[in-house]
Design an enzyme around this catalytic site. Structure first.
Site, PDB file in Angstrom:
ATOM      1  N   HIS A   1      37.232  91.977 -31.991  1.00  0.00           N
ATOM      2  CA  HIS A   1      35.985  92.746 -32.144  1.00  0.00           C
ATOM      3  C   HIS A   1      35.873  93.955 -31.194  1.00  0.00           C
ATOM      4  O   HIS A   1      35.223  93.905 -30.169  1.00  0.00           O
ATOM      5  CB  HIS A   1      34.748  91.867 -32.066  1.00  0.00           C
ATOM      6  CG  HIS A   1      34.678  90.855 -30.965  1.00  0.00           C
ATOM      7  ND1 HIS A   1      34.904  91.150 -29.634  1.00  0.00           N
ATOM      8  CD2 HIS A   1      34.363  89.535 -31.009  1.00  0.00           C
ATOM      9  CE1 HIS A   1      34.739  90.065 -28.905  1.00  0.00           C
ATOM     10  NE2 HIS A   1      34.415  89.070 -29.717  1.00  0.00           N
TER      11      HIS A   1
ATOM     12  N   GLU B   1      39.587  81.766 -29.362  1.00  0.00           N
ATOM     13  CA  GLU B   1      38.968  82.852 -28.591  1.00  0.00           C
ATOM     14  C   GLU B   1      38.832  82.365 -27.151  1.00  0.00           C
ATOM     15  O   GLU B   1      37.827  81.841 -26.732  1.00  0.00           O
ATOM     16  CB  GLU B   1      37.605  83.215 -29.180  1.00  0.00           C
ATOM     17  CG  GLU B   1      37.053  84.522 -28.641  1.00  0.00           C
ATOM     18  CD  GLU B   1      35.839  85.006 -29.398  1.00  0.00           C
ATOM     19  OE1 GLU B   1      35.399  86.137 -29.142  1.00  0.00           O
ATOM     20  OE2 GLU B   1      35.310  84.269 -30.254  1.00  0.00           O
TER      21      GLU B   1
ATOM     22  N   ASP C   1      32.753  87.122 -37.294  1.00  0.00           N
ATOM     23  CA  ASP C   1      32.427  86.405 -36.053  1.00  0.00           C
ATOM     24  C   ASP C   1      31.255  85.447 -36.300  1.00  0.00           C
ATOM     25  O   ASP C   1      30.456  85.172 -35.410  1.00  0.00           O
ATOM     26  CB  ASP C   1      32.094  87.384 -34.927  1.00  0.00           C
ATOM     27  CG  ASP C   1      32.162  86.747 -33.539  1.00  0.00           C
ATOM     28  OD1 ASP C   1      32.656  85.604 -33.424  1.00  0.00           O
ATOM     29  OD2 ASP C   1      31.696  87.379 -32.578  1.00  0.00           O
TER      30      ASP C   1
ATOM     31  N   LEU D   1      24.752  88.543 -27.096  1.00  0.00           N
ATOM     32  CA  LEU D   1      25.138  88.322 -28.481  1.00  0.00           C
ATOM     33  C   LEU D   1      26.117  87.153 -28.569  1.00  0.00           C
ATOM     34  O   LEU D   1      27.041  87.029 -27.755  1.00  0.00           O
ATOM     35  CB  LEU D   1      25.786  89.579 -29.070  1.00  0.00           C
ATOM     36  CG  LEU D   1      24.836  90.690 -29.533  1.00  0.00           C
ATOM     37  CD1 LEU D   1      25.633  91.934 -29.915  1.00  0.00           C
ATOM     38  CD2 LEU D   1      23.984  90.228 -30.696  1.00  0.00           C
ATOM     39  N   ALA D   2      25.891  86.289 -29.555  1.00  0.00           N
ATOM     40  CA  ALA D   2      26.672  85.053 -29.655  1.00  0.00           C
ATOM     41  C   ALA D   2      27.148  84.840 -31.088  1.00  0.00           C
ATOM     42  O   ALA D   2      26.799  83.868 -31.746  1.00  0.00           O
ATOM     43  CB  ALA D   2      25.844  83.868 -29.185  1.00  0.00           C
ATOM     44  N   GLY D   3      27.957  85.767 -31.576  1.00  0.00           N
ATOM     45  CA  GLY D   3      28.472  85.653 -32.931  1.00  0.00           C
ATOM     46  C   GLY D   3      27.549  86.293 -33.944  1.00  0.00           C
ATOM     47  O   GLY D   3      26.497  86.855 -33.615  1.00  0.00           O
TER      48      GLY D   3
ATOM     49  N   GLY E   1      32.591  92.907 -26.062  1.00  0.00           N
ATOM     50  CA  GLY E   1      33.381  92.179 -25.082  1.00  0.00           C
ATOM     51  C   GLY E   1      34.326  93.067 -24.300  1.00  0.00           C
ATOM     52  O   GLY E   1      35.367  92.606 -23.825  1.00  0.00           O
TER      53      GLY E   1
END
Length: 414
Positions: A239, A138, A300, A334-336, A243
């Site tokens: 996703h 990624e 994710d 948001l981080a996964g 993003g």
């Protein structure tokens, strides 16, 4: 995860979901690592080898489904694929397998290039052993404006030399790479990836709809001409919605372009249907609009998956998990995710998506991305014996990976 039953001959009878269809009464027989029979009870009764198999009829309401496949996963139970040790990665893989994700890519994040190369080399060993199906990178060729949890200090325009280094470090196990099409050199990147058997996955982008459409059409052309046997011709979307700028009626942006191409069957969109990254209503709407065949459910997930709220790492970033939501400690982005693939399937069904569609998007569709359509993601004779037994509440009763019954994850991790 240490197996609790060695691979042997057995047969299960009951309700089966495969190929996007529900069959109320079927039999699946397994010998060693392969499915040797898949059909109805009458056919099984006349099968000349049936006497070699011990047949178990599952309780009413139970369902046999293919093992789940995750294209986008950064770790679990404290194991961080982008930055963890071999032991931590081993623990994460074992947990994910036992939780029903029998096939997965290990996802890197944008980081210092030497660290990305180091982790790619480490993960390649797990690919060679068959524990992982490959590696997803990624970044680092992503948009600064839509970097999300990716560290902007390490983002750059496409660099063909680094791509070659990364493919080399991964020992040919790099399967997908997320990129932003508006960056200088993205066309050459798409061509380079496809020629090496790496699926371009558009994401973390601030591009307009025309730029996205042109890039994805190019990716599709390059994948089709690459000539890899069984290789997908469809690029993927990392996703969808996350993003990238939101869909607007005067500026459709990446979302509008991706939806149009997904309806045409020209791309496969990842959906993090965990109840946090997308509203359940949106998940249901997307399945209705573009169909399960163009959707790959993903997690994710990061190191907190399977564990309680607390502080964790995602590559070079510090992450705080509260109420199951993973966010960067620095700015709250948001981080996964923290859900497993089975939990994503459960939440997709709870959103109103038919179970057979949710299963297809978690099995056959991602298998096609990985070039495994003749090997995994469906319950057919000759396929690898990756299958789950779910109860009437879609809870996990059994996980078979390559014909081996795995123990359940420890309760303390759930």
């Amino acid at each position: 995860m240490t197996s609790i039953t060695p691979a042997l001959r057995f047969a299960l009878a009951g309700r089966v979901i495969s190929d996007g269809r529900l069959k109320e009464d079927s039999v699946i027989a397994v010998e060693g690592h392969r499915i040797t029979f898949a059909g109805n009870p009458t056919e099984f009764a006349f099968w000349d080898q049936r006497s070699d198999y011990e047949l178990t009829r599952l309780p009413e309401g139970y369902t046999i489904v293919p093992g789940l496949i995750d294209l986008h996963c950064h770790g679990a139970v404290g194991g961080d694929f982008p930055g963890g040790t071999a032991q931590e990665i081993r623990s994460a893989i074992d947990f994910l397998h036992a939780s029903g994700t029998t096939t997965l890519l290990a996802s890197l994040v944008t980081a210092d290039r030497s660290k990305m190369l180091e982790q790619a080399a480490l993960l390649a060993g797990f690919c060679e052993s068959g524990d992982l199906a490959g590696i997803h990178s990624e970044g680092p060729f992503l948009s600064h404006a839509r970097c999300g949890a990716q560290d902007p200090a390490f983002l750059s325009d496409p660099d063909p030399d680094f791509v070659d280094e990364l493919i080399g470090a991964a020992q040919g196990q790099l399967r997908t790479m997320t990129y932003a099409p508006e960056l200088a050199g993205s066309e050459a990147l798409v061509e380079q990836l496809a020629s090496q058997g790496v699926v371009p996955s558009l994401g973390h982008t601030d591009a307009d709809a025309a730029t996205v459409t042109d890039s994805l059409n190019l990716a599709r052309e390059e994948l089709a001409s690459a000539g890899f046997d069984g290789f997908t011709e469809n690029p993927t979307i990392t996703h969808l919605f996350n993003g990238m700028p939101p869909l607007h009626h005067r500026s459709p942006g990446p979302v509008g372009a991706c939806l149009e191409l997904a309806v045409a069957g020209h791309v496969i969109v990842e959906l993090i249907a965990d109840g946090t990254h997308l509203a359940p209503d949106m998940v249901r709407t997307l399945f209705s609009l573009i169909g399960a065949r163009s959707i790959a459910l993903v997690t994710d997930s990061m190191a907190a998956a399977g564990l309680r709220d607390g502080s964790y790492e995602l590559g070079p970033a510090q992450v705080t998990v509260l109420n199951g939501e993973a966010r960067l400690t620095s700015n709250g982005a948001l981080a996964g995710g923290t859900a497993t693939m089975l939990q994503v399937v459960q939440r997709t069904v709870a959103a109103g998506v038919p179970l057979h569609d949710a299963i297809a998007s978690a099995t056959a569709v991602p298998a096609s991305v990985l070039g495994l359509s003749d090997e995994a993601g469906r319950l057919h004779q000759g396929f690898v014996a990756d299958l789950l037994v779910l109860n009437e509440d879609l809870g996990l009763e059994r996980t078979y990976r390559r014909g081996v019954l795995l123990g359940k994850p420890p309760e303390r991790n759930l």
